[in-house]
Design a protein around this motif. Sequence first.
Motif, PDB file in Angstrom:
ATOM      1  N   ARG A   5       0.868  -1.395  -0.031  1.00  0.00           N
ATOM      2  CA  ARG A   5      -0.054  -0.054   0.008  1.00  0.00           C
ATOM      3  C   ARG A   5       0.732   1.277  -0.058  1.00  0.00           C
ATOM      4  O   ARG A   5       1.746   1.591   0.861  1.00  0.00           O
ATOM      5  CB  ARG A   5      -0.874  -0.112   1.433  1.00  0.00           C
ATOM      6  N   ARG A  11      -8.645   3.177  -1.183  1.00  0.00           N
ATOM      7  CA  ARG A  11      -9.115   1.702  -0.910  1.00  0.00           C
ATOM      8  C   ARG A  11     -10.155   1.399  -1.674  1.00  0.00           C
ATOM      9  O   ARG A  11     -11.045   2.211  -1.718  1.00  0.00           O
ATOM     10  CB  ARG A  11      -9.219   1.648   0.550  1.00  0.00           C
ATOM     11  N   ARG A  13     -13.152  -0.948  -1.845  1.00  0.00           N
ATOM     12  CA  ARG A  13     -13.973  -1.788  -1.034  1.00  0.00           C
ATOM     13  C   ARG A  13     -14.517  -3.036  -1.887  1.00  0.00           C
ATOM     14  O   ARG A  13     -15.196  -2.671  -3.119  1.00  0.00           O
ATOM     15  CB  ARG A  13     -14.780  -1.275  -0.455  1.00  0.00           C
ATOM     16  N   ALA A  29      -6.661  -7.667  -0.535  1.00  0.00           N
ATOM     17  CA  ALA A  29      -7.172  -6.523   0.500  1.00  0.00           C
ATOM     18  C   ALA A  29      -6.079  -6.409   1.564  1.00  0.00           C
ATOM     19  O   ALA A  29      -5.560  -5.429   1.893  1.00  0.00           O
ATOM     20  CB  ALA A  29      -8.374  -7.161   0.913  1.00  0.00           C
ATOM     21  N   GLU A  32      -3.023  -4.743   0.075  1.00  0.00           N
ATOM     22  CA  GLU A  32      -3.258  -3.317  -0.182  1.00  0.00           C
ATOM     23  C   GLU A  32      -3.179  -2.606   1.119  1.00  0.00           C
ATOM     24  O   GLU A  32      -2.607  -1.296   1.499  1.00  0.00           O
ATOM     25  CB  GLU A  32      -4.333  -3.077  -0.858  1.00  0.00           C
ATOM     26  N   GLU A  33      -3.775  -3.391   2.380  1.00  0.00           N
ATOM     27  CA  GLU A  33      -4.029  -2.491   3.629  1.00  0.00           C
ATOM     28  C   GLU A  33      -2.747  -2.884   4.464  1.00  0.00           C
ATOM     29  O   GLU A  33      -2.660  -1.903   5.419  1.00  0.00           O
ATOM     30  CB  GLU A  33      -5.339  -3.130   4.258  1.00  0.00           C
ATOM     31  N   HIS A  35      -2.840  -4.394   7.222  1.00  0.00           N
ATOM     32  CA  HIS A  35      -3.490  -4.451   8.359  1.00  0.00           C
ATOM     33  C   HIS A  35      -4.709  -5.666   8.325  1.00  0.00           C
ATOM     34  O   HIS A  35      -5.665  -5.261   7.660  1.00  0.00           O
ATOM     35  CB  HIS A  35      -3.841  -2.937   8.580  1.00  0.00           C
ATOM     36  N   ARG A  38      -8.286  -3.686   9.079  1.00  0.00           N
ATOM     37  CA  ARG A  38      -8.967  -3.007   7.894  1.00  0.00           C
ATOM     38  C   ARG A  38      -9.370  -3.835   6.987  1.00  0.00           C
ATOM     39  O   ARG A  38     -10.215  -3.618   6.109  1.00  0.00           O
ATOM     40  CB  ARG A  38      -7.807  -1.686   7.660  1.00  0.00           C
ATOM     41  N   ALA A  39      -8.375  -4.659   6.668  1.00  0.00           N
ATOM     42  CA  ALA A  39      -8.575  -5.646   5.226  1.00  0.00           C
ATOM     43  C   ALA A  39      -9.835  -6.370   5.488  1.00  0.00           C
ATOM     44  O   ALA A  39     -10.698  -6.720   4.776  1.00  0.00           O
ATOM     45  CB  ALA A  39      -7.353  -6.464   5.018  1.00  0.00           C
ATOM     46  N   ARG A  42     -12.821  -4.232   5.029  1.00  0.00           N
ATOM     47  CA  ARG A  42     -13.117  -3.982   3.566  1.00  0.00           C
ATOM     48  C   ARG A  42     -13.708  -5.024   2.957  1.00  0.00           C
ATOM     49  O   ARG A  42     -14.592  -4.820   1.842  1.00  0.00           O
ATOM     50  CB  ARG A  42     -11.641  -3.770   3.029  1.00  0.00           C
TER      51      ARG A  42
END
Length: 313
Positions: A5, A11, A13, A29, A32-33, A35, A38-39, A42
């Motif tokens: 990321r 982001r 979704r 996900a 890219e995150e 985390h 957060r992933a 998403r």
Amino acid sequence: MLAERSPGRERRRVPIHGHRAPTSCGCVALAEELHFSRAAARLFITQSALSQQIKDLERRLGVQLFDRSSRTVTLTPQGRVLLADARGVVAAMDRLSHSASTQARRLSGRLVVGTVGAEAAMPYTRAVLSLLHTRHPQVQIDVRSLHFADHFDALFRHDVDVVFLRPPVPDGIEVQHLATEDRLACLPASDPLAERSRITLAQLADRPVIDVPPQVPRVWWDFWAVDPRPGDTPVRYGPVASDVEGLLHLVARGEGMCFLPAAARDLFPRPGVSYVEVTDLPPSTAGLAWLRSNRTEPLIKAAAGAARCVAVA
């Protein structure tokens, strides 16, 4: 997509709507995150479910894709190498989902189309049916020839879904206008007026007009018989015909006259029949008609939409 990321990156979704997220989407996900919480949010799944997906994928591939600690998540060198392939998988799944959705929205079924007289041969009819087939190739289009004595009844009986016809129409029927065309007097060839290039309605005042069966809406035949005439001249009616061929036969025998669209001169040439222009005769219109009560039916909406496009073009 398996990608580190970058700061400020938007982001994307990916809603899964209650189903377990595809493993590739989970990896995308997380990559890219970087985390888990957060992933998982998403993808609309729980953090534990995402963690299990990643473990399952790494076990199947035999490589570790992420380095995890209590505070950080990073891609391993192997994860970076697999980035392009992962992107390809997700893109292919997106295309497949879009294609499936498009196919699900395609109309299918059977549309029964009625035509009256020579309407099947008219260019606007061919254009509407061609556009309808192009837009909805899975729809079966059946075309039926109708007599003018029963073309409105065919709609009301639901024998046909739509009809290419010549207004006016009775109550309960809607029409999409397609064309405007002059009307001609159809006279016996033996009539002295048949030798003229142009005549007036007044000159036809004493000629009997072929009539139609009683089930035909009078609002329709009054227009085609030009009844009433200018000056309230009464119209004298002759024998009855139920279709175009019967009508032309009676005209050729000298038993009456009628008024027809100008296209009839080319489409219905018959021995003993002559077509003459009438200078003060209002034109006719042509259109596609359907029952007002059926206007929201998907197939009828599709046919009406094609007719509107042809009319505008």
